[in-house]
Write a protein that holds these residues in place. Structure first.
Motif, PDB file in Angstrom:
ATOM      1  N   ALA A 157       0.808  -1.223   0.000  1.00 36.08           N
ATOM      2  CA  ALA A 157       0.000   0.000   0.000  1.00 36.08           C
ATOM      3  C   ALA A 157       0.841   1.274   0.000  1.00 36.08           C
ATOM      4  CB  ALA A 157      -0.928   0.000   1.212  1.00 36.08           C
ATOM      5  N   CYS A 158       2.140   1.135   0.207  1.00 32.47           N
ATOM      6  CA  CYS A 158       3.005   2.324   0.299  1.00 32.47           C
ATOM      7  C   CYS A 158       3.014   3.070  -1.032  1.00 32.47           C
ATOM      8  CB  CYS A 158       4.421   1.912   0.684  1.00 32.47           C
ATOM      9  SG  CYS A 158       5.568   3.304   0.799  1.00 32.47           S
ATOM     10  N   PRO A 159       2.607   4.335  -1.063  1.00 32.45           N
ATOM     11  CA  PRO A 159       2.551   5.070  -2.333  1.00 32.45           C
ATOM     12  C   PRO A 159       3.929   5.428  -2.891  1.00 32.45           C
ATOM     13  CG  PRO A 159       2.023   6.526  -0.500  1.00 32.45           C
ATOM     14  CD  PRO A 159       2.142   5.151   0.081  1.00 32.45           C
ATOM     15  N   TYR A 160       4.962   5.312  -2.070  1.00 34.16           N
ATOM     16  CA  TYR A 160       6.313   5.685  -2.502  1.00 34.16           C
ATOM     17  C   TYR A 160       7.130   4.479  -2.963  1.00 34.16           C
ATOM     18  CZ  TYR A 160       4.775   9.546   0.455  1.00 34.16           C
ATOM     19  OH  TYR A 160       4.048  10.553   1.033  1.00 34.16           O
ATOM     20  N   ALA A 161       6.648   3.278  -2.712  1.00 38.88           N
ATOM     21  CA  ALA A 161       7.373   2.071  -3.111  1.00 38.88           C
ATOM     22  C   ALA A 161       7.314   1.895  -4.624  1.00 38.88           C
ATOM     23  CB  ALA A 161       6.783   0.854  -2.410  1.00 38.88           C
ATOM     24  N   LEU A 162       8.447   1.579  -5.235  1.00 40.49           N
ATOM     25  CA  LEU A 162       8.510   1.396  -6.684  1.00 40.49           C
ATOM     26  C   LEU A 162       7.816   0.091  -7.079  1.00 40.49           C
ATOM     27  CD1 LEU A 162      12.214   2.471  -7.311  1.00 40.49           C
ATOM     28  CD2 LEU A 162      10.154   3.863  -7.577  1.00 40.49           C
ATOM     29  N   LYS A 163       6.964   0.183  -8.068  1.00 41.58           N
ATOM     30  CA  LYS A 163       6.173  -0.986  -8.466  1.00 41.58           C
ATOM     31  C   LYS A 163       6.977  -2.001  -9.279  1.00 41.58           C
ATOM     32  CE  LYS A 163       2.769   1.013  -6.444  1.00 41.58           C
ATOM     33  NZ  LYS A 163       2.398   0.564  -5.082  1.00 41.58           N
ATOM     34  N   VAL A 223      12.421  -1.860   1.270  1.00 43.74           N
ATOM     35  CA  VAL A 223      11.509  -1.236   0.307  1.00 43.74           C
ATOM     36  C   VAL A 223      12.296  -0.299  -0.597  1.00 43.74           C
ATOM     37  CG1 VAL A 223       9.440   0.186   0.025  1.00 43.74           C
ATOM     38  CG2 VAL A 223       9.622  -1.371   1.980  1.00 43.74           C
ATOM     39  N   TRP A 224      12.147  -0.470  -1.914  1.00 43.56           N
ATOM     40  CA  TRP A 224      12.820   0.388  -2.892  1.00 43.56           C
ATOM     41  C   TRP A 224      11.949   1.600  -3.195  1.00 43.56           C
ATOM     42  CZ3 TRP A 224      17.741  -0.263  -4.418  1.00 43.56           C
ATOM     43  CH2 TRP A 224      18.316  -1.515  -4.223  1.00 43.56           C
ATOM     44  N   THR A 225      12.608   2.767  -3.250  1.00 38.53           N
ATOM     45  CA  THR A 225      11.881   4.002  -3.526  1.00 38.53           C
ATOM     46  C   THR A 225      12.804   4.981  -4.238  1.00 38.53           C
ATOM     47  OG1 THR A 225      10.536   5.756  -2.518  1.00 38.53           O
ATOM     48  CG2 THR A 225      12.501   5.082  -1.323  1.00 38.53           C
ATOM     49  N   LYS A 226      12.292   6.111  -4.649  1.00 34.66           N
ATOM     50  CA  LYS A 226      13.124   7.154  -5.260  1.00 34.66           C
ATOM     51  C   LYS A 226      13.921   7.864  -4.175  1.00 34.66           C
ATOM     52  CE  LYS A 226      10.144   8.054  -9.242  1.00 34.66           C
ATOM     53  NZ  LYS A 226       9.351   9.074  -9.970  1.00 34.66           N
ATOM     54  N   SER A 227      15.073   8.387  -4.565  1.00 32.08           N
ATOM     55  CA  SER A 227      15.962   9.018  -3.585  1.00 32.08           C
ATOM     56  C   SER A 227      15.304  10.187  -2.874  1.00 32.08           C
ATOM     57  CB  SER A 227      17.250   9.489  -4.275  1.00 32.08           C
ATOM     58  OG  SER A 227      17.951   8.404  -4.829  1.00 32.08           O
ATOM     59  N   ASP A 228      14.515  10.968  -3.614  1.00 35.83           N
ATOM     60  CA  ASP A 228      13.924  12.151  -2.994  1.00 35.83           C
ATOM     61  C   ASP A 228      12.706  11.832  -2.127  1.00 35.83           C
ATOM     62  OD1 ASP A 228      12.336  11.422  -5.075  1.00 35.83           O
ATOM     63  OD2 ASP A 228      12.282  13.381  -6.052  1.00 35.83           O
ATOM     64  N   THR A 229      12.268  10.550  -2.095  1.00 34.70           N
ATOM     65  CA  THR A 229      11.168  10.162  -1.209  1.00 34.70           C
ATOM     66  C   THR A 229      11.644   9.178  -0.135  1.00 34.70           C
ATOM     67  OG1 THR A 229      10.489   8.403  -2.753  1.00 34.70           O
ATOM     68  CG2 THR A 229       9.404  10.544  -2.973  1.00 34.70           C
ATOM     69  N   TYR A 230      12.949   9.191   0.125  1.00 31.37           N
ATOM     70  CA  TYR A 230      13.514   8.260   1.114  1.00 31.37           C
ATOM     71  C   TYR A 230      12.848   8.421   2.473  1.00 31.37           C
ATOM     72  CZ  TYR A 230      16.885   6.051   4.250  1.00 31.37           C
ATOM     73  OH  TYR A 230      17.472   5.257   5.209  1.00 31.37           O
ATOM     74  N   TRP A 231      12.825   9.644   2.975  1.00 26.32           N
ATOM     75  CA  TRP A 231      12.281   9.859   4.315  1.00 26.32           C
ATOM     76  C   TRP A 231      10.763   9.727   4.339  1.00 26.32           C
ATOM     77  CZ3 TRP A 231      15.491   9.097   7.965  1.00 26.32           C
ATOM     78  CH2 TRP A 231      16.840   9.428   7.797  1.00 26.32           C
TER      79      TRP A 231
END
Length: 274
Positions: free
Chosen positions: A206-212, A234-242
């Motif tokens: 459900a995490c909106p920042y997790a890369l699909k 969980v993998w995400t974009k660098s600017d949405t790390y926090w």
């Protein structure tokens, strides 16, 4: 009247002698000065064009150009003095002594200047990158010639000297564009293993920042006597790390509450001794 004519003739002879001895040297010195200044200007323009073509940071270009320009002008003046017959050894010694004194007095600032040039030239990080360095983590707000300004996550401004910064370890979180958020969650061993993993997986999905397009992991990391530890990656974009980091913390806590996943409970063993 005769004395005046004699003095005038003497002055004329001295001027003629001086012109004969030094006239050619003075002309050559003037020509050297004109050509030298033209060559220095041409070299500066060419170097500026090369720096621009190679995308050298605009903040460091004026410093490098002015420094090189000053060095070339000093060499030109020494060359002209040598042409005029002036002994330049003493000038070189004076310049060297002055340079040594200034260098010793400003060695800290010179180290920071050199560090700033290295950072701006090789770009281990850029403005806007999220980095960890010198015990601080934050976004790079500005890279200046003597220091780097870091804006921490709690909105504090940290000023880091470029000298130590250029020679120490730097973790650039933003370099690759994507990053993995690693967290560890500990629950009681009384909880069902599959139910706990499923509870965490719901939050990950459900995490909106997790890369699909990336595989996220929920793994058992450690089994203790009364608890289990789960690695959540969980993998995400660098600017949405926090954003991802705090989303996972808050929502996993909420999901554990909804699913009845309990924290570890201390166990007490009582023995009867007669």
């Amino acid at each position: 009247m005769e004395q005046a004519q004699t003095n005038a003739q003497r002055i004329y002879d001295q001027v003629l002698t001086f012109a004969t001895i030094y006239g050619g040297r003075i002309v050559l010195a003037i020509i050297t000065l004109i050509i030298g200044l033209w060559l220095i200007g041409w070299a500066m323009r060419g170097l500026a064009a090369v720096m621009t073509k190679r995308h050298v940071d605009r903040d460091v270009q004026p410093f490098l150009l002015s420094l090189l320009n000053a060095v070339l002008r000093i060499l030109l003046l020494l060359s002209i003095a040598s042409t005029l017959g002036v002994q330049t050894t003493s000038f070189v010694a004076i310049i060297g002594a002055a340079g040594l004194a200034v260098g010793l007095a400003l060695q800290g600032s010179l180290a920071n200047f050199a560090g700033g040039v290295l950072i701006l030239t090789f770009k281990p990080f850029r403005v806007g990158d999220l980095i960890s360095a010198q015990g601080f983590t934050g976004n790079v707000e500005a890279i200046r010639i003597f220091d780097t300004i870091l804006l921490t996550l709690d909105n504090k401004t940290i000023i880091l000297p470029n000298g130590p910064l250029s020679t120490s370890s730097i973790t650039n979180i933003s370099t690759k564009g994507i990053i993995r958020v690693d967290q560890v969650y500990t629950v009681g061993s009384q909880n069902d293993l599959d139910a706990t993993k499923a509870s965490i997986q719901r939050v990950v999905d459900a995490c909106p920042y997790a890369l699909k397009d990336r595989q996220h992991d929920v793994l058992i990391a450690k089994l203790n006597a009364n608890s289990r530890e789960y690695d959540v990656r969980v993998w995400t974009k660098s600017d949405t790390y926090w954003d991802t980091y705090y989303y996972m913390l808050e929502n996993i806590a909420r999901q554990f509450g909804r699913d009845g996943i309990e924290a570890p409970k201390p166990k007490m063993f009582i023995t009867n001794e007669e």
